[in-house]
Design an enzyme around this catalytic site. Structure first.
Site, PDB file in Angstrom:
ATOM      1  CG  ASP A  79       7.308  83.965  91.394  1.00 57.07           C
ATOM      2  OD1 ASP A  79       7.107  84.588  90.478  1.00 57.07           O
ATOM      3  OD2 ASP A  79       8.624  83.499  91.555  1.00 57.07           O
ATOM      4  CB  SER A 114       6.513  80.532  84.355  1.00 55.92           C
ATOM      5  OG  SER A 114       6.816  81.874  83.494  1.00 55.92           O
ATOM      6  CG  MET A 115       5.577  80.956  79.102  1.00 58.31           C
ATOM      7  SD  MET A 115       3.967  81.251  77.901  1.00 58.31           S
ATOM      8  CE  MET A 115       3.502  82.650  79.132  1.00 58.31           C
ATOM      9  CG  HIS A 140       5.830  84.532  87.411  1.00 57.18           C
ATOM     10  ND1 HIS A 140       6.979  84.390  87.742  1.00 57.18           N
ATOM     11  CD2 HIS A 140       5.687  84.032  86.004  1.00 57.18           C
ATOM     12  CE1 HIS A 140       7.662  83.757  86.822  1.00 57.18           C
ATOM     13  NE2 HIS A 140       6.950  83.666  85.688  1.00 57.18           N
ATOM     14  N   GLY A 175       9.441  79.177  80.768  1.00 49.92           N
ATOM     15  CA  GLY A 175      10.172  79.230  79.528  1.00 49.92           C
ATOM     16  C   GLY A 175       9.631  80.487  78.788  1.00 49.92           C
TER      17      GLY A 175
END
Length: 195
Positions: free
Chosen positions: A175, A100-101, A125, A71
């Site tokens: 990633d 991610s977040m 990432h 997000g």
């Protein structure tokens, strides 16, 4: 007392009368869920719950269950900062995916109290942006801000995982998907749950 949705009385500082506030049974047990993409609304809900539950009992630990594809960066950082700010320890538990977040929030749990379920996946990432939509001047300003955010995020991973700046920086170039045991070896979680 109202009938229907469970509510508890809550008196704001300086007010004489309490008002009835909705509260879910899971929240009363201090179980919070990050089960979607992090955005402003979800971030504000989690922050509000952490602060409210801390006011209610500043010593009882919080548990954040994560199954999130990631997000927005700033709302994710706000959740992370709140986890560091509130006095109770915050356990983070990855079930499904923390990407991610989501992985950033996961690594933000109290060190020694970060857990992944056996089949969970973790992905980290670098932060992304919408450069292609900006004009040249805005592009440069946005690039500077993105570099600052990347450095901030990198430093958090360095501090919370014990990995070197170089290793984390290299990992953030692409990633990086990890199993629960790989995330443990990487220092993102401390334990892998046994089934």
């Amino acid at each position: 007392m109202p009938i229907g949705v469970p509510k508890v009385p809550f008196r704001s500082p300086g007010e004489e009368d309490a008002s009835w506030v909705d509260i879910n049974r899971l929240y009363r047990e201090r179980l919070l869920f990050l089960g979607q993409e992090v955005d402003n609304e979800l971030s504000n809900q989690l922050i509000g719950l952490m602060v409210y539950l801390t006011i209610e009992d500043r010593n009882r630990e919080l548990y954040v269950f994560i199954n999130s594809p990631g997000g927005w960066v700033i709302p994710g950082i706000a959740v992370y900062d709140t986890m560091q700010f509130v006095p109770p320890d915050v356990h983070t538990i990855c079930m499904g995916l923390a990407a991610s977040m989501g992985s950033f929030v996961l690594v933000g749990g109290e060190i020694t109290k970060r857990l992944a379920f056996p089949h969970a996946r973790v992905m980290m990432h670098q932060p992304a942006s919408s450069f292609y939509e900006s004009q040249t001047g805005e592009f440069i300003l946005e690039a500077e801000e993105l570099l600052n955010l990347r450095e901030t995020i990198t430093m958090v991973y360095v501090q919370r995982t014990g990995k070197s700046f170089w290793v984390v920086s290299e990992d953030m170039e692409r990633d990086v998907f990890m199993s629960a045991t790989e995330a443990q070896a990487h220092g993102i979680v401390d334990l892998v749950a046994v089934g």
